[in-house]
Design a protein around this motif. Sequence first.
Motif: not given
Lengths: 784, 171
Positions: A444-445, A635-637, A747-752
């Motif tokens: 997830l990004r 930006e994370v993955e 990280i929140y934006n990727a995973t909620g």
Amino acid sequence: MTTTQDTIHETAAQGWVGRGIPQVDIEAKLRGQTEYIGDLRLPNMAHAAIVRSTVAHGRIRGIDTSRAERVPGVLAVATAADAPEVKFGPYTPDWEILARHKVRFIGDEVAAVAAIDEPTARYAASLVEVDVEELPAVFDPFAALAEGGPVIWDEYADNVSTLFTIERGDTRAAFDAADLVVDDVYATSRMYHAYLEPIGVIAHYVDGVHVLHVPSHIPYRARQTYSAALGLPLDKVRLVVPPIGGSFGAKYEMNTPLIAALLSRKAGVPVRILFGRDEDAAYHRPRPPFVFRNRIAVRADGTFLGRETDVVGIAGARTYWSPATVATAVHRPDSLYNFNAMTGRGRLVYTNESPTTAMRGFGNAEALFGIEQMIDEIAERLDIDPVEMRRRNIVQEGETSLHGWYISSSQLPACIERVSEMSGFADRRRARPPATAGERVGKLRGTGIALGHHVSGYRPILPDYDGSSAILRLGPDGSIQLYVGEPDVGQGHVTVMAQLAADELGVAPAEVKVQGIDSAFSPAAVGTLASRAATMAGMATVAAGADARRKLIAFATEQWGVPEAAVSWQAGTLTDTTGANEPFTLRQALHRYGVVNCGLPLLATGVHHPKTVMPDATKYGNASAAYPFAAHVAEVEVDCDTGQISVVGYWAAHDSGTVLNPQTARGQVLGGIAQGLGWALMEDVIMSEGVVRNPNFLDYRIPGAGDMPAGVEVEFVDAYEPNGPRGAKSLGEVALNPVVAAIANAIYNATGLRCKDLPISPERMWRYLHLGEPVESSSAGAIR
Amino acid sequence: MSHHQEPSGAPEVGIELDLNGSPRTMIVDPVQSLASAVRAEGLTGTKLGCETGDCGACAVLVDGVPMASCLLPAVRAGGRRVTTVEGLGTATELSPLQAAFMRHNASQCGYCIPGILVAASPLVDRDELTRDDVVSELTGNLCRCTGYESIVDAVLDAHQQVRSGRTGGAA
Ligand code: FES
Ligand code: FES
């Protein structure tokens, strides 16, 4: 061969400030010629080993040094009996050179041995017998705060080393008027400074003076501390600062230099203490862990109305620099965002652990880890764009913030604008809303934004004065030496000082030799901390340059017998505008000055008094000369199978006023990002029962080249700070401050999932992703 | 606690080696590390950051291959060619790699830099070198200050310079 180094020998018509030149002292570093403390050897130097407590808390019944003393090659053994019976410390007198009546943490220094070599010293140290009556110990700050637990210092029966409270405006009314209140708990971890050069000192007691070679970035304060501890006047302690192999806040050592001093005095020879990484990592003084509870009151349109904060930090067993970090953690965010009213409390709590101290970011980065995430949460709940949400609430240029801090310059709006554009923030966020429970598979990004700010010096550091001073010594041989008191810790202050002085004198930076720090001849500076060195010492350097010019003009006036107005100074040349005399180059003028004055160098001085005030009893007052700002996007993955998080993109826009040297400035930002990335994702000093369980670089991982995102974009927006040298303000700490929060928001934006404890390790992330844990800080229950 | 550069007191042995291009005899302790031995010779450019092989500050070339000299017993260097940071350039000229580090200001406190220069020095002679290659070859070298960008850029730049034959690092 032409190198960039050569180009700095040329005289630049347009000036040196603003040009990206490599550090003036880089060649020695590249050749391995820089002499760090571990490379210095004094004749007849002895080597020391420290005897440390193996129990976390206990009463010392006796120390038997007789077996150690009998080891051939042992020159001296020291215990508290060799030290004056005074307690000392920067905030609270709870330090001793060697533990006297009690040991209070594992690693507490109890005795030390000096011998002809290290193996002998270590062997003898192992023979020192310390008889300790063990006492119950406490490692959890909330257990330490509870009634009836172990008391670490009798003078502080509640185990609170420092209580900081602050109140501004009517917080209760703000909460009553709120449309939305968010209330959350965030916790930050114990971080190791992990400078590559371990702690070291050489002490030499000679002619009644303790000469301490110590890589300290706060030498004047350190000297005050050491002289107090030794019960001696200031002039009986001389500090010589060798090049420093990284510090990040750590290298204002409380007692290691003092232990060496006791041994040197007793042994009659120079004594070196040099930690290996094992000793350094096991017994270092880390960044204090914090638990924050924040409540923020917001109006439906996204305007902040009030804030309540409650902060608990760990002091460890003695009080080092952490009281100021707690104060910072409680109230510094109020100069980034206008919360309108606030109530704050910070408690710094004793535990039976190694004392904690300052680290880059100094409580502010910690506070922003929580606040920046809460702002994102507020934005989401009110359905306001997170960028807009921030823009609406930031403190603006020309405003005086809640606690009286005057924001003399701020291009933060421009930073927000630029970082959004550079990163394509809006598009990235639109493309990917946070994953929901069923979507947490594969990779997830996500993208996150955070802001940061800091100070450029801080008035309360040294009660006597803020500001800085500089001495220029212009020799009859044409040499130029600059003396400032703020050590270079690697950032490149020496280089920007040389650039500033070069422009004042019309010479090249390489001609200005910025001298190493020695209390025998350097100004007694506040030091390199609170991001103050470039701003304060820079102003003093410019002032010293102006003084030199004034003196040169006066000298030429006298020599030529013309009115002063007839003498002009341009780019290092003095000209008689009446045409009656040949011009003087700087070199000629200095030679002439020496001849006329029997060899005397021309001495010029500069004193800078910043427009800061000591905050009053309510902690109100403009405490810093200037405030730097930054906006970062990460930006994370996130790999949902392993919990591993990679930072795959990074954008930073900064307002540090005029950029004195773009090359060293970019290096500060990159270094800040690396440290923030490590703190966010991997670094944690693991302690159990008072023991560091990962005291090495294998188990305490810091970021390597492969952990950094490629193609980091850094931009310095056009800005000018009226209270800094040539319009500059600070950079070192603001470079770190937004990083952890930007990554967490990504990280929140990727995973909620909102991660509220640091570090966000793969294990922690995996548990959040797959075990359905409530994403609440593990410390939440204790502080609510 | 640590081992630094001090001998253990065991009987010493003599070794012969090529040190930075000159034949040298060193008297070493059998358990002494090569790092400790070269530092005792005055070559203090080789830094000690961990003494456990985890940081790379002590890297030296042994027969052209970067090694953690903190882990290598000095006696094992007998008969071999050892290059430390002091041996990378000449008295008057920096090596192309050092010159590139200067152009890129690839250093802050500088403590990690000798080891990084040594570890990266074989890379500049490769036919091909990508950013990923540099990053993966420098995995064993820690730097707490720079964030690595300037270092990786400098290595790639030096490689480019050497490959295009414009050695000497013309800016
Ligand atoms: S000192 Fe050898 S790898 Fe760290
Ligand atoms: S430059 Fe300081 S550790 Fe690399």
